[in-house]
Design an enzyme around this catalytic site. Structure first.
Site, PDB file in Angstrom:
ATOM      1  N   LYS A  33      52.485  81.865  78.792  1.00  0.00           N
ATOM      2  CA  LYS A  33      53.101  81.563  77.484  1.00  0.00           C
ATOM      3  C   LYS A  33      54.343  82.426  77.241  1.00  0.00           C
ATOM      4  O   LYS A  33      55.335  81.935  76.699  1.00  0.00           O
ATOM      5  CB  LYS A  33      52.098  81.728  76.350  1.00  0.00           C
ATOM      6  CG  LYS A  33      51.752  83.151  75.953  1.00  0.00           C
ATOM      7  CD  LYS A  33      50.843  83.188  74.747  1.00  0.00           C
ATOM      8  CE  LYS A  33      50.436  84.613  74.416  1.00  0.00           C
ATOM      9  NZ  LYS A  33      51.545  85.443  73.942  1.00  0.00           N
ATOM     10  N   THR A  34      54.299  83.706  77.636  1.00  0.00           N
ATOM     11  CA  THR A  34      55.460  84.581  77.407  1.00  0.00           C
ATOM     12  C   THR A  34      56.654  84.077  78.206  1.00  0.00           C
ATOM     13  O   THR A  34      57.782  84.032  77.699  1.00  0.00           O
ATOM     14  CB  THR A  34      55.122  86.038  77.790  1.00  0.00           C
ATOM     15  OG1 THR A  34      53.979  86.456  77.054  1.00  0.00           O
ATOM     16  CG2 THR A  34      56.284  86.959  77.471  1.00  0.00           C
ATOM     17  N   ASP A 212      54.976  83.524  68.118  1.00  0.00           N
ATOM     18  CA  ASP A 212      54.001  83.791  69.180  1.00  0.00           C
ATOM     19  C   ASP A 212      52.622  84.030  68.558  1.00  0.00           C
ATOM     20  O   ASP A 212      52.521  84.449  67.408  1.00  0.00           O
ATOM     21  CB  ASP A 212      54.463  85.028  69.956  1.00  0.00           C
ATOM     22  CG  ASP A 212      53.595  85.304  71.170  1.00  0.00           C
ATOM     23  OD1 ASP A 212      52.977  84.363  71.700  1.00  0.00           O
ATOM     24  OD2 ASP A 212      53.530  86.476  71.584  1.00  0.00           O
ATOM     25  N   GLU A 213      51.568  83.781  69.319  1.00  0.00           N
ATOM     26  CA  GLU A 213      50.178  84.017  68.876  1.00  0.00           C
ATOM     27  C   GLU A 213      49.928  83.353  67.505  1.00  0.00           C
ATOM     28  O   GLU A 213      49.391  83.965  66.577  1.00  0.00           O
ATOM     29  CB  GLU A 213      49.879  85.531  68.795  1.00  0.00           C
ATOM     30  CG  GLU A 213      50.070  86.292  70.089  1.00  0.00           C
ATOM     31  CD  GLU A 213      48.993  86.022  71.126  1.00  0.00           C
ATOM     32  OE1 GLU A 213      48.164  85.099  70.917  1.00  0.00           O
ATOM     33  OE2 GLU A 213      48.967  86.723  72.152  1.00  0.00           O
ATOM     34  N   GLN A 243      41.536  81.028  71.441  1.00  0.00           N
ATOM     35  CA  GLN A 243      41.585  82.493  71.397  1.00  0.00           C
ATOM     36  C   GLN A 243      41.786  83.014  69.976  1.00  0.00           C
ATOM     37  O   GLN A 243      42.258  84.127  69.776  1.00  0.00           O
ATOM     38  CB  GLN A 243      42.703  83.013  72.307  1.00  0.00           C
ATOM     39  CG  GLN A 243      42.451  82.725  73.784  1.00  0.00           C
ATOM     40  CD  GLN A 243      43.448  83.407  74.683  1.00  0.00           C
ATOM     41  OE1 GLN A 243      43.441  84.623  74.848  1.00  0.00           O
ATOM     42  NE2 GLN A 243      44.328  82.634  75.286  1.00  0.00           N
ATOM     43  N   ARG A 589      39.719  87.271  80.839  1.00  0.00           N
ATOM     44  CA  ARG A 589      40.439  88.504  81.204  1.00  0.00           C
ATOM     45  C   ARG A 589      40.348  88.744  82.702  1.00  0.00           C
ATOM     46  O   ARG A 589      41.128  89.513  83.266  1.00  0.00           O
ATOM     47  CB  ARG A 589      39.847  89.732  80.490  1.00  0.00           C
ATOM     48  CG  ARG A 589      39.856  89.773  78.972  1.00  0.00           C
ATOM     49  CD  ARG A 589      41.174  89.448  78.346  1.00  0.00           C
ATOM     50  NE  ARG A 589      41.253  88.028  78.024  1.00  0.00           N
ATOM     51  CZ  ARG A 589      42.387  87.367  77.859  1.00  0.00           C
ATOM     52  NH1 ARG A 589      43.535  87.962  78.030  1.00  0.00           N
ATOM     53  NH2 ARG A 589      42.377  86.078  77.557  1.00  0.00           N
TER      54      ARG A 589
END
Length: 682
Positions: A33-34, A212-213, A243, A589
């Site tokens: 995503k980044t 973002d997020e 998430q 993770r």
């Protein structure tokens, strides 16, 4: 162009090129995503020709903002002014510096931190728990409630008091030209809402906005974003509904779930290619999260191929679990795995204690991220200090820690006076209080406090004598005499602290059971060996809560406490879907191996409790022969669907029909009940 697109897959490329109108990029864990966000920013500036100063990119942490800024600047050449890429709160700070004069405030205001805020509140009201007042004021501000609104809404007397404190607190901030953390967003929104022309010019300045997020935004942040979109609809948000794990601090999953209703005509892009985890890990994570109904629906696919199957660890208790995990970690280290590539995750902080001890015994260094080691927590240090004073009356350091816990009306000045008098008489504080008459103490503290001090040392004597007769029963007498749990009554984290205290009490009983002839001194010595571990430096294992692990990745991940009541957490206020999302976050993770651990029993709330294996093992498909848990429908209220006969309609409701799901669908004004398997989502 090549520099921007050479590392992007097809979905990422399509999302980057969609520059106009509302865009939702649904980015699964590890899906890049980044990379997508900074590539889109570079595309807007380098290819489309949008001035960098007309873009605004907002995120939640300084760490994320710093990383995105560094990576974006490496892709953008020859810009006079760099794009504004910062946190929500930093944006609010910059905005207020230019516009707070519209509230008749000076722009040389000072932003106070949480400790400053609590000190101001305590000065206004020291009777009610300060953390409770602080969190309520924060809630009021994020709900855009004035002190008058808060007072009118309050039904209980305590909350009317809090509303009054809120009024005085606000007056204090205004008089001293201060703003708190919540003001940075609340005042920014207020200015934009009250000044339409300002909202218009600000929106025209930031013609392209990226968030973002997005799943972590709250109601106020959504309102702020809408104000920033006053003159255009060029809003691109990146996030993952699977998430969304911060509901407890105000984040609202509906913001991402209903993005297309807040910003009409939205284009949705799903990033489902995962560059982090091996296939077996994603298979388990996908199976678990598919049981959630409140999700937009996507499936992560590994680009890294196969790997080791997910391992399940079954243990009788937390000590056996700790031994097994320490052994496995030891083998990984021996095989050449770097310590920093290994993490142990848990839902509830209290579970860290047994793993800490297991790693200590095995001589494996670790770092506790985002939290204190069990024996360094304030409530545990208070208990240890009480035991130290009971075993050694002359321990002034420990006595000063507990003399006003729970509150006995003694301020620092009073304690300092008594300490000086004791030193002048060449005796300990305890001996000085015990041997001085009331009139002598009254020369140092108020009469009421002198009586309280006398009672305090008398109780210390009484509990010490009881400990000599029965060490096992001592711990109950300690709590019954001093009511230590009252120290944290009414605080925001009361339940967590009391849970830790009960864990400590249980440990004490367990120690005495195993060593019936042991004294309090021997128990303290055992603790000292564990709690005086040297500061860990360099390579070490990471231990942290699942919340703290979000955004991180490790080669090898161990998740402990997969039992009903721990993961998922069950009880008042718990949300099973958010618990499932926590499970999903923790699993994703892991890059190479994932180990899921559960114990048949644990010390919990001061006693050993038998525990049931987490339902998440079943739902993730990890239990052979277990009951198959029904997967929930991927449809939700508001979805557009197509039926082969009735055409296009919108879902008005979802209900269960045996082993299927029944959808109530509005087809152009006519509502029909249709089984979910007979329609497809648009």
């Amino acid at each position: 162009m090549e520099k921007i697109f050479n590392r992007l897959n097809e979905s990422q490329t399509n999302a980057v090129k969609q520059t106009e109108g509302p865009v939702l990029i649904l980015a699964g864990a590890g899906s890049g995503k980044t990379t997508t966000i900074i590539s889109r920013l570079a595309y807007l500036i380098e290819v489309i020709g949008i001035p960098a100063s007309n873009t605004l990119t907002l995120t939640f942490t300084n760490k994320a903002a710093k990383e995105m800024k560094e990576r974006s600047l490496a892709m953008i050449e020859n810009v006079a002014y760099p794009p504004l890429l910062c946190t929500f709160h930093k944006f609010g700070l910059l905005f207020l510096k230019f516009n707070i004069h519209l509230l008749n405030r000076k722009n040389n205001f000072v932003v106070i931190d949480t400790d400053d805020k609590k000190r101001i509140i305590k000065k206004i009201n020291s009777e009610l728990p300060t953390p409770l007042i602080a969190s309520e004021i924060s809630r009021y501000k994020n709900s855009l409630l004035t002190p008058d609104d808060a007072y009118k809404q309050a039904e209980l007397f305590n909350y009317k008091q809090i509303a009054e404190v809120y009024r005085e607190y606000e007056n204090y901030l205004n008089e001293n030209n201060l703003v708190d953390f919540d003001d940075l967003i609340a005042l920014t929104y207020k200015l934009l809402n009250d000044n339409p022309e300002l909202a218009k010019t600000t929106s025209q300045k930031y013609q392209y906005i990226m968030i973002d997020e997005y799943q972590d935004t709250n109601e106020l942040q959504l309102k702020l974003i809408q104000k920033l979109c006053t003159s255009h609809n060029n809003i691109c948000v990146v996030g993952d509904d699977d998430q969304s794990i911060y509901g407890w601090r105000g984040a609202h999953i509906r913001n991402i779930m209903e993005f297309d209703q807040d910003f009409l005509g939205a284009n949705v892009y799903k990033l489902e290619e995962n560059y982090r985890s091996r296939s077996p890990i994603l298979k388990v994570a996908n199976a678990l999260i598919e049981h959630n109904r409140s999700r937009l629906g996507k499936k992560l696919l590994s680009t890294r191929g196969g790997g080791d199957d997910v391992t399940t660890l079954n243990s009788n208790d937390e000590n056996e679990e700790a031994r097994k995990i320490a052994t496995k970690i030891g083998k990984l280290l021996e095989s050449g795995v770097r310590a920093k590539e290994i993490a142990v995750l848990y839902r509830v902080n209290v579970l860290s204690r047994s793993i800490e001890e297991g790693l200590n015994r095995a001589g494996i260094a670790y770092k506790l991220v985002g939290g204190l080691r069990f024996y360094d927590r304030a409530e545990i240090k208070d208990l240890i200090s009480y035991i130290r004073v009971i075993t050694n009356n002359h321990d002034d350091f420990s006595l000063k820690r507990i003399v006003n816990k729970p509150k006995r009306g003694l301020g620092k000045a009073s304690v300092d006076k008594i300490e000086l008098a004791a030193h002048a008489n060449e005796t300990s504080i305890y001996e000085y209080i015990k041997n001085s008459d009331i009139s002598t103490l009254e020369g140092l503290v108020k009469k009421k406090n002198s009586l309280t001090l006398k009672e305090f040392v008398k109780n210390i004597d009484m509990v010490a004598k009881a400990a000599l007769e029965s060490t096992y029963e001592f711990i109950d007498l300690l709590e019954d005499t001093f009511h230590l749990k009252d120290i944290y009554k009414g605080t925001q984290d009361e339940s967590d602290r009391i849970l830790n205290m009960d864990e400590f009490y249980g440990l004490f009983r367990d120690f005495i059971k195993k060593s019936p002839d042991s004294s309090l001194d021997e128990f303290l010595n055992e603790l000292t060996l564990q709690s005086e571990q040297d500061q860990v430096e360099g390579e070490s294992i990471y231990m942290m809560s699942i919340h703290a692990s979000k955004g991180l990745e490790f080669e090898h991940v161990f998740i402990i406490g997969l039992e009903e009541g721990f993961l998922p957490l069950i009880g008042d206020g718990s949300d099973l879907e958010e618990e499932r999302r926590l499970g999903y976050v923790s699993m994703t993770r892991a890059k190479e191996t994932l180990t899921l651990s559960h114990a048949a029993s644990r010390f919990y709330k001061g006693r050993r409790s038998d525990l049931q294996k987490s339902r998440f093992f079943n739902e993730a498909g990890l239990c052979d022969g277990s009951l198959i848990v029904e997967k929930n429908t991927a449809f939700k209220k508001g979805d557009l669907v197509r039926h082969k006969v009735f055409g296009t309609g919108r879902v008005a409701g979802v209900s269960r029909a045996g082993r299927e799901f029944k959808l109530n669908i509005n087809f152009a004004g006519t509502k029909r009940d249709i089984l979910a398997s007979f329609v497809e989502r648009l």
